[in-house]
Scaffold this motif. Sequence first.
Motif, PDB file in Angstrom:
ATOM      1  N   HIS A 198       0.847  -1.187   0.000  1.00 40.19           N
ATOM      2  CA  HIS A 198       0.000   0.000   0.000  1.00 40.19           C
ATOM      3  C   HIS A 198       0.888   1.246   0.000  1.00 40.19           C
ATOM      4  CE1 HIS A 198      -3.676   2.221   0.733  1.00 40.19           C
ATOM      5  NE2 HIS A 198      -2.988   2.967   1.562  1.00 40.19           N
ATOM      6  N   GLY A 199       0.611   2.161  -0.884  1.00 40.38           N
ATOM      7  CA  GLY A 199       1.391   3.385  -0.973  1.00 40.38           C
ATOM      8  C   GLY A 199       2.551   3.286  -1.933  1.00 40.38           C
ATOM      9  N   VAL A 200       2.819   2.121  -2.484  1.00 42.90           N
ATOM     10  CA  VAL A 200       3.930   1.941  -3.408  1.00 42.90           C
ATOM     11  C   VAL A 200       3.427   1.829  -4.847  1.00 42.90           C
ATOM     12  CG1 VAL A 200       5.843   0.422  -4.061  1.00 42.90           C
ATOM     13  CG2 VAL A 200       5.346   0.833  -1.652  1.00 42.90           C
ATOM     14  N   MET A 201       2.272   1.258  -5.027  1.00 43.49           N
ATOM     15  CA  MET A 201       1.788   1.003  -6.373  1.00 43.49           C
ATOM     16  C   MET A 201       1.357   2.289  -7.075  1.00 43.49           C
ATOM     17  SD  MET A 201      -1.827  -0.901  -5.574  1.00 43.49           S
ATOM     18  CE  MET A 201      -1.168  -1.895  -4.268  1.00 43.49           C
ATOM     19  N   PRO A 202       1.388   2.272  -8.410  1.00 44.79           N
ATOM     20  CA  PRO A 202       0.971   3.455  -9.170  1.00 44.79           C
ATOM     21  C   PRO A 202      -0.490   3.812  -8.897  1.00 44.79           C
ATOM     22  CG  PRO A 202       2.106   1.889 -10.582  1.00 44.79           C
ATOM     23  CD  PRO A 202       1.870   1.202  -9.269  1.00 44.79           C
ATOM     24  N   GLU A 203      -0.792   5.072  -8.993  1.00 44.25           N
ATOM     25  CA  GLU A 203      -2.145   5.559  -8.740  1.00 44.25           C
ATOM     26  C   GLU A 203      -3.163   4.876  -9.650  1.00 44.25           C
ATOM     27  OE1 GLU A 203      -4.663   7.700  -6.397  1.00 44.25           O
ATOM     28  OE2 GLU A 203      -2.491   7.655  -6.201  1.00 44.25           O
TER      29      GLU A 203
ATOM     30  N   TYR B 290      -4.578   1.726  -8.146  1.00 49.55           N
ATOM     31  CA  TYR B 290      -5.627   1.978  -7.149  1.00 49.55           C
ATOM     32  C   TYR B 290      -6.979   2.102  -7.854  1.00 49.55           C
ATOM     33  CZ  TYR B 290      -2.156   3.135  -3.561  1.00 49.55           C
ATOM     34  OH  TYR B 290      -1.139   3.096  -2.657  1.00 49.55           O
ATOM     35  N   HIS B 291      -6.993   2.844  -8.936  1.00 51.41           N
ATOM     36  CA  HIS B 291      -8.245   3.036  -9.682  1.00 51.41           C
ATOM     37  C   HIS B 291      -8.719   1.731 -10.317  1.00 51.41           C
ATOM     38  CE1 HIS B 291      -8.230   7.308  -9.014  1.00 51.41           C
ATOM     39  NE2 HIS B 291      -6.991   7.398  -9.481  1.00 51.41           N
ATOM     40  N   MET B 292      -7.780   0.941 -10.844  1.00 50.76           N
ATOM     41  CA  MET B 292      -8.161  -0.349 -11.431  1.00 50.76           C
ATOM     42  C   MET B 292      -8.774  -1.263 -10.369  1.00 50.76           C
ATOM     43  SD  MET B 292      -4.963  -1.081 -13.998  1.00 50.76           S
ATOM     44  CE  MET B 292      -5.501  -2.765 -14.344  1.00 50.76           C
ATOM     45  N   ASN B 293      -8.198  -1.259  -9.177  1.00 51.16           N
ATOM     46  CA  ASN B 293      -8.728  -2.110  -8.107  1.00 51.16           C
ATOM     47  C   ASN B 293     -10.120  -1.655  -7.684  1.00 51.16           C
ATOM     48  OD1 ASN B 293      -6.454  -3.673  -8.178  1.00 51.16           O
ATOM     49  ND2 ASN B 293      -5.532  -2.782  -6.368  1.00 51.16           N
ATOM     50  N   LEU B 294     -10.324  -0.362  -7.615  1.00 52.73           N
ATOM     51  CA  LEU B 294     -11.658   0.140  -7.287  1.00 52.73           C
ATOM     52  C   LEU B 294     -12.656  -0.215  -8.388  1.00 52.73           C
ATOM     53  CD1 LEU B 294     -10.740   3.593  -5.750  1.00 52.73           C
ATOM     54  CD2 LEU B 294     -11.680   1.620  -4.549  1.00 52.73           C
ATOM     55  N   LEU B 295     -12.237  -0.082  -9.635  1.00 51.64           N
ATOM     56  CA  LEU B 295     -13.100  -0.486 -10.749  1.00 51.64           C
ATOM     57  C   LEU B 295     -13.406  -1.978 -10.673  1.00 51.64           C
ATOM     58  CD1 LEU B 295     -11.530   1.377 -13.811  1.00 51.64           C
ATOM     59  CD2 LEU B 295     -13.799   1.770 -12.825  1.00 51.64           C
ATOM     60  N   GLY B 296     -12.382  -2.767 -10.368  1.00 54.13           N
ATOM     61  CA  GLY B 296     -12.559  -4.217 -10.279  1.00 54.13           C
ATOM     62  C   GLY B 296     -13.589  -4.618  -9.248  1.00 54.13           C
ATOM     63  N   ARG B 297     -13.658  -3.891  -8.176  1.00 59.80           N
ATOM     64  CA  ARG B 297     -14.656  -4.197  -7.146  1.00 59.80           C
ATOM     65  C   ARG B 297     -16.065  -3.835  -7.594  1.00 59.80           C
ATOM     66  NH1 ARG B 297     -13.029  -5.830  -2.170  1.00 59.80           N
ATOM     67  NH2 ARG B 297     -15.024  -5.203  -1.301  1.00 59.80           N
TER      68      ARG B 297
ATOM     69  N   ILE C 180      10.127  -0.316  -8.970  1.00 61.79           N
ATOM     70  CA  ILE C 180       8.903   0.044  -8.257  1.00 61.79           C
ATOM     71  C   ILE C 180       8.210   1.257  -8.865  1.00 61.79           C
ATOM     72  CG2 ILE C 180       9.648  -0.992  -6.080  1.00 61.79           C
ATOM     73  CD1 ILE C 180      10.155   1.891  -5.072  1.00 61.79           C
ATOM     74  N   HIS C 181       8.922   2.022  -9.666  1.00 62.59           N
ATOM     75  CA  HIS C 181       8.306   3.192 -10.292  1.00 62.59           C
ATOM     76  C   HIS C 181       7.344   2.789 -11.413  1.00 62.59           C
ATOM     77  CE1 HIS C 181      10.863   5.702  -7.917  1.00 62.59           C
ATOM     78  NE2 HIS C 181      11.933   5.054  -8.361  1.00 62.59           N
ATOM     79  N   ARG C 182       7.588   1.649 -12.014  1.00 61.80           N
ATOM     80  CA  ARG C 182       6.715   1.178 -13.096  1.00 61.80           C
ATOM     81  C   ARG C 182       5.530   0.398 -12.545  1.00 61.80           C
ATOM     82  NH1 ARG C 182       9.791  -1.597 -17.612  1.00 61.80           N
ATOM     83  NH2 ARG C 182       7.829  -1.237 -18.668  1.00 61.80           N
ATOM     84  N   GLY C 183       5.699  -0.291 -11.441  1.00 64.17           N
ATOM     85  CA  GLY C 183       4.600  -0.982 -10.783  1.00 64.17           C
ATOM     86  C   GLY C 183       4.038  -2.165 -11.544  1.00 64.17           C
ATOM     87  N   ILE C 184       4.847  -2.831 -12.346  1.00 68.06           N
ATOM     88  CA  ILE C 184       4.366  -3.957 -13.159  1.00 68.06           C
ATOM     89  C   ILE C 184       3.724  -5.030 -12.286  1.00 68.06           C
ATOM     90  CG2 ILE C 184       5.043  -5.798 -14.765  1.00 68.06           C
ATOM     91  CD1 ILE C 184       5.142  -2.943 -15.970  1.00 68.06           C
TER      92      ILE C 184
ATOM     93  N   HIS D 191       2.152  -4.791  -9.543  1.00 66.75           N
ATOM     94  CA  HIS D 191       0.832  -4.372  -9.087  1.00 66.75           C
ATOM     95  C   HIS D 191      -0.195  -4.344 -10.210  1.00 66.75           C
ATOM     96  CE1 HIS D 191       2.781  -3.566  -5.357  1.00 66.75           C
ATOM     97  NE2 HIS D 191       3.637  -2.780  -5.962  1.00 66.75           N
ATOM     98  N   TYR D 192       0.243  -3.992 -11.404  1.00 69.20           N
ATOM     99  CA  TYR D 192      -0.676  -4.040 -12.541  1.00 69.20           C
ATOM    100  C   TYR D 192      -1.141  -5.474 -12.771  1.00 69.20           C
ATOM    101  CZ  TYR D 192      -0.031   0.804 -14.003  1.00 69.20           C
ATOM    102  OH  TYR D 192      -0.045   2.169 -14.060  1.00 69.20           O
TER     103      TYR D 192
END
Length: 159
Positions: free
Chosen positions: A9-14, A17-24, A51-55, A57-58
């Motif tokens: 939490h706090g490391v993944m690209p913004e 976060y939006h994809m996870n909210l959409l997924g729910r 960690i800057h690319r966040g692969i 987490h995607y």
Amino acid sequence: MCAQLLPDHGVMPETVYHMNLLGRSGKDCILPVFERVLMLLAVADRDYEDIHRGIYHYVESFAYAAEHSGRKEFIPMLQKLIRFPEFAECMKEERQVALMTERLQILYLILCRALAGLGEEDGVRGLRTLQSYPAGLAVRLSAGKAEREERKRRNQKIW
């Protein structure tokens, strides 16, 4: 407001976060977003250590969305993800499991668990494979637990 996965939490690209909210949300409109991200991931240089690319987490967001939405449309996307060459590669470790190898095995576990939860045998097979490979003990135990839970879920009678 962000229902999020830990410990990153706090490391993944913004965007994740939006994809996870959409997924729910489970709505139809989320599918083109995930299809587009999958297309980009498939052709990208997937550097999981940057960690800057966040692969990481995607990729993880696909399992998160599939598990929370229960949408069968995620099956082909998850199947494509588990066939990325880095997952076959991370299963070749013979002895001491390196940190990044274990992280990839955990990601593979998460994807397989989501597939199994959608009723796909590919997911169950992946969980079984993880139990027999020289993955870290926590990965092997988690894969076994996920497989048992899926088997139990499938055997429960619906009243």
